[in-house]
Design a protein around this motif. Sequence first.
Motif, PDB file in Angstrom:
ATOM      1  N   UNK A   1      42.248  51.209  45.682  1.00 14.22           N
ATOM      2  CA  UNK A   1      41.566  52.496  45.677  1.00 14.22           C
ATOM      3  C   UNK A   1      42.468  53.615  46.156  1.00 14.22           C
ATOM      4  N   UNK A   2      43.244  53.327  47.172  1.00  8.89           N
ATOM      5  CA  UNK A   2      44.160  54.339  47.698  1.00  8.89           C
ATOM      6  C   UNK A   2      45.266  54.643  46.692  1.00  8.89           C
ATOM      7  N   UNK A   3      45.791  53.621  46.033  1.00 10.82           N
ATOM      8  CA  UNK A   3      46.837  53.824  45.025  1.00 10.82           C
ATOM      9  C   UNK A   3      46.296  54.677  43.884  1.00 10.82           C
ATOM     10  N   UNK A   4      45.075  54.385  43.454  1.00  8.96           N
ATOM     11  CA  UNK A   4      44.482  55.145  42.352  1.00  8.96           C
ATOM     12  C   UNK A   4      44.238  56.604  42.723  1.00  8.96           C
ATOM     13  N   UNK A   5      44.134  56.881  44.021  1.00  8.44           N
ATOM     14  CA  UNK A   5      43.901  58.266  44.462  1.00  8.44           C
ATOM     15  C   UNK A   5      45.190  59.035  44.739  1.00  8.44           C
ATOM     16  N   UNK A   6      46.345  58.402  44.541  1.00  6.98           N
ATOM     17  CA  UNK A   6      47.596  59.130  44.728  1.00  6.98           C
ATOM     18  C   UNK A   6      47.569  60.366  43.833  1.00  6.98           C
ATOM     19  N   UNK A   7      47.780  61.526  44.394  1.00  8.69           N
ATOM     20  CA  UNK A   7      47.706  62.729  43.558  1.00  8.69           C
ATOM     21  C   UNK A   7      48.845  62.791  42.551  1.00  8.69           C
ATOM     22  N   UNK A   8      48.469  63.014  41.316  1.00  7.03           N
ATOM     23  CA  UNK A   8      49.460  63.168  40.261  1.00  7.03           C
ATOM     24  C   UNK A   8      50.030  64.578  40.392  1.00  7.03           C
ATOM     25  N   UNK A   9      51.358  64.718  40.398  1.00  2.83           N
ATOM     26  CA  UNK A   9      51.954  66.056  40.524  1.00  2.83           C
ATOM     27  C   UNK A   9      51.456  66.990  39.421  1.00  2.83           C
ATOM     28  N   UNK A  10      51.344  68.280  39.728  1.00  2.00           N
ATOM     29  CA  UNK A  10      50.823  69.247  38.750  1.00  2.00           C
ATOM     30  C   UNK A  10      51.504  69.172  37.382  1.00  2.00           C
ATOM     31  N   UNK A  11      52.816  68.975  37.357  1.00  5.85           N
ATOM     32  CA  UNK A  11      53.549  68.923  36.088  1.00  5.85           C
ATOM     33  C   UNK A  11      53.107  67.764  35.193  1.00  5.85           C
ATOM     34  N   UNK A  12      52.467  66.743  35.780  1.00  4.31           N
ATOM     35  CA  UNK A  12      52.103  65.545  35.030  1.00  4.31           C
ATOM     36  C   UNK A  12      50.589  65.375  34.860  1.00  4.31           C
ATOM     37  N   UNK A  13      49.797  66.246  35.474  1.00  2.94           N
ATOM     38  CA  UNK A  13      48.333  66.062  35.501  1.00  2.94           C
ATOM     39  C   UNK A  13      47.689  65.995  34.131  1.00  2.94           C
ATOM     40  N   UNK A  14      48.127  66.785  33.202  1.00  2.00           N
ATOM     41  CA  UNK A  14      47.491  66.839  31.889  1.00  2.00           C
ATOM     42  C   UNK A  14      47.994  65.746  30.941  1.00  2.00           C
ATOM     43  N   UNK A  15      48.780  64.823  31.437  1.00  2.00           N
ATOM     44  CA  UNK A  15      49.399  63.823  30.566  1.00  2.00           C
ATOM     45  C   UNK A  15      48.676  62.484  30.562  1.00  2.00           C
ATOM     46  N   UNK A  16      47.540  62.391  31.239  1.00  2.00           N
ATOM     47  CA  UNK A  16      46.707  61.180  31.231  1.00  2.00           C
ATOM     48  C   UNK A  16      47.495  59.931  31.618  1.00  2.00           C
ATOM     49  N   UNK A  17      48.206  60.002  32.735  1.00  2.00           N
ATOM     50  CA  UNK A  17      48.983  58.859  33.206  1.00  2.00           C
ATOM     51  C   UNK A  17      48.092  57.925  34.010  1.00  2.00           C
ATOM     52  N   UNK A  18      48.389  56.638  33.942  1.00  2.00           N
ATOM     53  CA  UNK A  18      47.614  55.608  34.623  1.00  2.00           C
ATOM     54  C   UNK A  18      48.542  54.772  35.501  1.00  2.00           C
ATOM     55  N   UNK A  19      47.974  53.882  36.337  1.00  2.00           N
ATOM     56  CA  UNK A  19      48.834  53.026  37.166  1.00  2.00           C
ATOM     57  C   UNK A  19      49.840  52.198  36.367  1.00  2.00           C
ATOM     58  N   UNK A  20      49.502  51.785  35.141  1.00  2.00           N
ATOM     59  CA  UNK A  20      50.482  51.015  34.352  1.00  2.00           C
ATOM     60  C   UNK A  20      51.687  51.875  34.011  1.00  2.00           C
ATOM     61  N   UNK A  21      51.468  53.182  33.807  1.00  2.00           N
ATOM     62  CA  UNK A  21      52.593  54.086  33.584  1.00  2.00           C
ATOM     63  C   UNK A  21      53.438  54.194  34.854  1.00  2.00           C
ATOM     64  N   UNK A  22      52.767  54.162  36.000  1.00  2.07           N
ATOM     65  CA  UNK A  22      53.471  54.258  37.273  1.00  2.07           C
ATOM     66  C   UNK A  22      54.476  53.121  37.430  1.00  2.07           C
ATOM     67  N   UNK A  23      54.092  51.910  37.013  1.00  2.19           N
ATOM     68  CA  UNK A  23      55.022  50.769  37.090  1.00  2.19           C
ATOM     69  C   UNK A  23      56.242  50.990  36.207  1.00  2.19           C
ATOM     70  N   UNK A  24      56.008  51.424  34.987  1.00  2.00           N
ATOM     71  CA  UNK A  24      57.110  51.662  34.059  1.00  2.00           C
ATOM     72  C   UNK A  24      58.033  52.764  34.593  1.00  2.00           C
ATOM     73  N   UNK A  25      57.444  53.841  35.073  1.00  2.00           N
ATOM     74  CA  UNK A  25      58.240  54.944  35.598  1.00  2.00           C
ATOM     75  C   UNK A  25      58.991  54.540  36.858  1.00  2.00           C
ATOM     76  N   UNK A  26      58.378  53.697  37.686  1.00  2.00           N
ATOM     77  CA  UNK A  26      59.054  53.203  38.894  1.00  2.00           C
ATOM     78  C   UNK A  26      60.316  52.428  38.529  1.00  2.00           C
ATOM     79  N   UNK A  27      60.192  51.547  37.540  1.00  2.00           N
ATOM     80  CA  UNK A  27      61.358  50.775  37.099  1.00  2.00           C
ATOM     81  C   UNK A  27      62.491  51.688  36.643  1.00  2.00           C
TER      82      UNK A  27
END
Length: 157
Positions: free
Chosen positions: A31-57
């Motif tokens: 729940x806490x991970x899902x509430x991580x605020x998406x930076x303003x530059x990325x908010x309108x891009x419909x990113x999800x936690x699965x994207x977060x893994x790819x971007x982290x790599x």
Amino acid sequence: MSTNAGIRKDGDDDLDRSVRDLLLLMPQIMGRVKRLPVPPDLRDMELTPRHLSLLSLLLFDGSMTVNELAGRLGVAPTTASLMIGDLSRKGILTRQENDADRRQKIIGIAEGHRGAIETWLAPGARAWHRVLAPLSAAERRLFVDTMVAYHEATQDV
């Protein structure tokens, strides 16, 4: 309200108690991970936690091929390609021809979004550094291996 209500810290090592504690804790963590605020530059891009893994790599390990990303994410190359295509169309990722094999594309983070992605990942990275730093290398490895084993054990659930 305490975020770890009901989780014992008194050294009780009963297996059932540990399982109970983790079952209570995991939804709170997610729940806490899902509430991580998406930076303003990325908010309108419909990113999800699965994207977060790819971007982290890509942020931590640098640019790589679709097959490398798929392998590290533990998904099929077609699944990785779909995610990459989606993020590429949004301008978040770049695709460059691999000089060694022109059939392959090297995937990287677009420079214009690198800072926002670093901002998005920073709170989690700082938290992991804080909790892992006191552990020995062997203890950190055991923790990571345990998390991987749990992830694998829940694949068929």
